[in-house]
Motif scaffolding. Structure first.
Motif, PDB file in Angstrom:
ATOM      1  N   THR A   1      14.040 -36.732-129.122  1.00  0.00           N
ATOM      2  CA  THR A   1      15.285 -36.546-129.854  1.00  0.00           C
ATOM      3  C   THR A   1      15.525 -37.742-130.766  1.00  0.00           C
ATOM      4  O   THR A   1      15.444 -38.885-130.320  1.00  0.00           O
ATOM      5  CB  THR A   1      16.462 -36.412-128.873  1.00  0.00           C
ATOM      6  OG1 THR A   1      16.177 -35.357-127.969  1.00  0.00           O
ATOM      7  CG2 THR A   1      17.749 -36.107-129.597  1.00  0.00           C
ATOM      8  N   PRO A   2      15.829 -37.506-132.042  1.00  0.00           N
ATOM      9  CA  PRO A   2      16.086 -38.615-132.961  1.00  0.00           C
ATOM     10  C   PRO A   2      17.453 -39.245-132.677  1.00  0.00           C
ATOM     11  O   PRO A   2      18.275 -38.676-131.958  1.00  0.00           O
ATOM     12  CB  PRO A   2      16.072 -37.940-134.334  1.00  0.00           C
ATOM     13  CG  PRO A   2      16.493 -36.546-134.052  1.00  0.00           C
ATOM     14  CD  PRO A   2      15.913 -36.217-132.707  1.00  0.00           C
ATOM     15  N   LYS A   3      17.676 -40.416-133.247  1.00  0.00           N
ATOM     16  CA  LYS A   3      18.981 -41.052-133.106  1.00  0.00           C
ATOM     17  C   LYS A   3      20.017 -40.200-133.813  1.00  0.00           C
ATOM     18  O   LYS A   3      19.822 -39.764-134.944  1.00  0.00           O
ATOM     19  CB  LYS A   3      18.965 -42.440-133.727  1.00  0.00           C
ATOM     20  CG  LYS A   3      18.460 -43.518-132.829  1.00  0.00           C
ATOM     21  CD  LYS A   3      18.778 -44.860-133.404  1.00  0.00           C
ATOM     22  CE  LYS A   3      19.620 -45.608-132.415  1.00  0.00           C
ATOM     23  NZ  LYS A   3      19.801 -47.003-132.758  1.00  0.00           N
TER      24      LYS A   3
ATOM     25  N   ASP B   1      17.756 -30.928-135.592  1.00  0.00           N
ATOM     26  CA  ASP B   1      16.769 -30.806-136.668  1.00  0.00           C
ATOM     27  C   ASP B   1      17.177 -31.618-137.894  1.00  0.00           C
ATOM     28  O   ASP B   1      16.348 -32.265-138.527  1.00  0.00           O
ATOM     29  CB  ASP B   1      16.566 -29.343-137.059  1.00  0.00           C
ATOM     30  CG  ASP B   1      15.825 -28.545-135.999  1.00  0.00           C
ATOM     31  OD1 ASP B   1      15.185 -29.167-135.123  1.00  0.00           O
ATOM     32  OD2 ASP B   1      15.898 -27.302-136.050  1.00  0.00           O
ATOM     33  N   GLY B   2      18.456 -31.587-138.221  1.00  0.00           N
ATOM     34  CA  GLY B   2      18.945 -32.368-139.350  1.00  0.00           C
ATOM     35  C   GLY B   2      18.773 -33.861-139.125  1.00  0.00           C
ATOM     36  O   GLY B   2      18.400 -34.603-140.036  1.00  0.00           O
ATOM     37  N   ALA B   3      19.017 -34.306-137.900  1.00  0.00           N
ATOM     38  CA  ALA B   3      18.832 -35.719-137.561  1.00  0.00           C
ATOM     39  C   ALA B   3      17.354 -36.088-137.635  1.00  0.00           C
ATOM     40  O   ALA B   3      17.001 -37.185-138.084  1.00  0.00           O
ATOM     41  CB  ALA B   3      19.384 -35.999-136.170  1.00  0.00           C
ATOM     42  N   GLN B   4      16.485 -35.178-137.207  1.00  0.00           N
ATOM     43  CA  GLN B   4      15.038 -35.427-137.273  1.00  0.00           C
ATOM     44  C   GLN B   4      14.585 -35.552-138.727  1.00  0.00           C
ATOM     45  O   GLN B   4      13.820 -36.452-139.072  1.00  0.00           O
ATOM     46  CB  GLN B   4      14.273 -34.298-136.583  1.00  0.00           C
ATOM     47  CG  GLN B   4      12.782 -34.481-136.572  1.00  0.00           C
ATOM     48  CD  GLN B   4      12.341 -35.630-135.699  1.00  0.00           C
ATOM     49  OE1 GLN B   4      12.902 -35.861-134.642  1.00  0.00           O
ATOM     50  NE2 GLN B   4      11.348 -36.366-136.150  1.00  0.00           N
ATOM     51  N   GLN B   5      15.075 -34.682-139.587  1.00  0.00           N
ATOM     52  CA  GLN B   5      14.718 -34.738-141.003  1.00  0.00           C
ATOM     53  C   GLN B   5      15.218 -36.033-141.632  1.00  0.00           C
ATOM     54  O   GLN B   5      14.525 -36.651-142.441  1.00  0.00           O
ATOM     55  CB  GLN B   5      15.283 -33.535-141.739  1.00  0.00           C
ATOM     56  CG  GLN B   5      14.598 -32.241-141.390  1.00  0.00           C
ATOM     57  CD  GLN B   5      15.251 -31.042-142.050  1.00  0.00           C
ATOM     58  OE1 GLN B   5      16.263 -31.161-142.732  1.00  0.00           O
ATOM     59  NE2 GLN B   5      14.675 -29.871-141.824  1.00  0.00           N
TER      60      GLN B   5
END
Length: 58
Positions: free
Chosen positions: A3-5, A45-49
């Protein structure tokens, strides 16, 4: 995939959605929750991008 920050806003939105899921599950164990799960997935997904765009890895 980890999981991204998440930003503070994203964390708050996810927390709200999880609370809504919990409220629905109290009403019935067989209730449909896929719509809320998709919203959480879109936030992640938005945080990952964003992380990939900024060149940062979680």
């Amino acid at each position: 995939m980890s999981t991204p920050k998440l930003t503070a806003s994203e964390k708050a939105r996810v927390a709200l959605l999880v609370a809504r899921m919990a409220k629905r599950s109290i009403a019935s164990e067989t209730v449909y929750m896929r719509d809320l799960e998709r919203k959480v997935e879109r936030i992640i997904d938005g945080a990952q991008q964003r992380a990939e765009k900024n060149g940062k890895q979680p």
